[in-house]
Design a protein around this motif. Structure first.
Motif, PDB file in Angstrom:
ATOM      1  N   LYS A   1     -87.418  58.914 -11.397  1.00  0.00           N
ATOM      2  CA  LYS A   1     -86.916  59.290 -12.722  1.00  0.00           C
ATOM      3  C   LYS A   1     -87.703  58.608 -13.838  1.00  0.00           C
ATOM      4  CE  LYS A   1     -82.772  60.272 -15.351  1.00  0.00           C
ATOM      5  NZ  LYS A   1     -81.320  60.473 -15.299  1.00  0.00           N
TER       6      LYS A   1
ATOM      7  N   ASP B   1     -78.494  55.984 -15.896  1.00  0.00           N
ATOM      8  CA  ASP B   1     -77.582  56.231 -14.772  1.00  0.00           C
ATOM      9  C   ASP B   1     -78.020  55.488 -13.524  1.00  0.00           C
ATOM     10  OD1 ASP B   1     -79.822  57.744 -14.345  1.00  0.00           O
ATOM     11  OD2 ASP B   1     -78.750  59.524 -13.655  1.00  0.00           O
TER      12      ASP B   1
ATOM     13  N   LYS C   1     -78.382  53.756  -8.039  1.00  0.00           N
ATOM     14  CA  LYS C   1     -79.562  54.602  -7.839  1.00  0.00           C
ATOM     15  C   LYS C   1     -80.538  53.893  -6.907  1.00  0.00           C
ATOM     16  CE  LYS C   1     -81.758  57.769 -11.115  1.00  0.00           C
ATOM     17  NZ  LYS C   1     -80.627  58.687 -11.060  1.00  0.00           N
TER      18      LYS C   1
HETATM   19 MG    MG Z   1     -78.119  61.417 -13.251  1.00  0.00          MG
END
Ligand code: MG
Ligand code: GTP
Length: 238
Positions: free
Chosen positions: A88, A107, A80
């Motif tokens: 996020k 994630d 990410k």
């Molecule tokens: Mg995700």
């Protein structure tokens, strides 16, 4: 650049993220610290990806060597970006500290494994889960229970040890296992959702719905032919 964006994002939610009497200089210093810690955090997650990828590559090469066939078609990984990690972290709410972000964003590291057949998806997942150093944190089986939009895949969050100079870091990695048909559908759905920002016209929604059924049907047909290509060794066939 993105560090300014962090400040902007924090500023827009200042009432939630800081006390009303927050000192701006202190806030900037805290954000700088979070930034530096995030850079290090991402490095650790990249190591987690490397560890998982090595495991998958070993299985794949072993299969190719011994059987001339691999149930793994392709493997892709992604870390990410700092920007979407921050985005996020802010969106999910909560403390903007590295331990808190780590705890709520699962994630950061992702590995996607594409197989030809549905049974191979479960087979590979089991092989990985049996490895003593991989701890499975969560399993979401969207093959057994597809999402309402038709999305299918097997999602695991596994925790892999990364041995650093001074300590061992246990890094969660999101594993997405799917067939070629599931991958084709999901990547098309993703592109369409991105283009229409989730407001898909009814006509396209119906097309996607139909395509999801066709993809699932194709997987079933392919599965019936699978044993002709390679019997499952763990069923005791040869
Ligand atoms: Mg995700
Ligand atoms: P995120 O916060 O989006 O990561 O979702 P989550 O924590 O509820 O996890 P989930 O297992 O549902 O989804 C994780 C990932 O799976 C997403 O980031 C996507 O990569 C993929 N995914 C889940 N649902 C869909 C979908 O409907 N379409 C597509 N194309 N991908 C999906």
């Amino acid at each position: 650049q993105w560090q300014d964006r962090v400040r902007e994002m924090v500023a827009t939610r200042q009432d939630e993220l800081t006390r009303p009497d927050a000192d701006q200089g202190l806030l900037a210093a805290q954000m700088k610290q979070v930034h530096d810690e995030l850079v290090q955090l991402r490095m650790h997650y990249q190591f987690g990806i490397d560890e998982v990828q090595t495991k998958v590559n070993i299985l794949r090469q072993e299969f190719e060597q011994i059987h001339d066939y691999s149930p793994i078609e392709h493997v892709r990984s992604r870390l990410k970006s700092t920007e979407s990690l921050i985005e996020k972290a802010v969106r999910t709410g909560g403390e903007m500290t590295v331990p808190a972000i780590r705890a709520r964003v699962h994630d950061i590291a992702g590995v996607r494994i594409t197989c030809s057949f549905v049974s191979d998806v479960y087979w590979i997942a089991d092989m990985l889960r049996r490895q003593p150093d991989l701890e499975t944190l969560t399993v979401k089986d969207y093959i057994a229970e597809p999402k309402p939009n038709g999305y299918r895949s097997l999602h695991l969050i596994v925790r892999v040890p990364v041995f650093l100079s001074e300590h061992t870091e246990y890094v969660p990695v999101e594993l997405q296992l799917r067939t070629i048909a599931m991958d084709f559908w999901a990547s098309t759905e993703h592109k369409l959702s991105y283009k229409y920002r989730k407001n898909l016209p009814g006509r396209l929604r119906a097309e996607l719905d139909d395509a999801a059924r066709v993809a699932a049907d194709l997987d079933e047909r392919m599965e019936r032919m699978r044993d002709e290509i390679r019997p499952m060794p763990d069923r005791g066939e040869t």
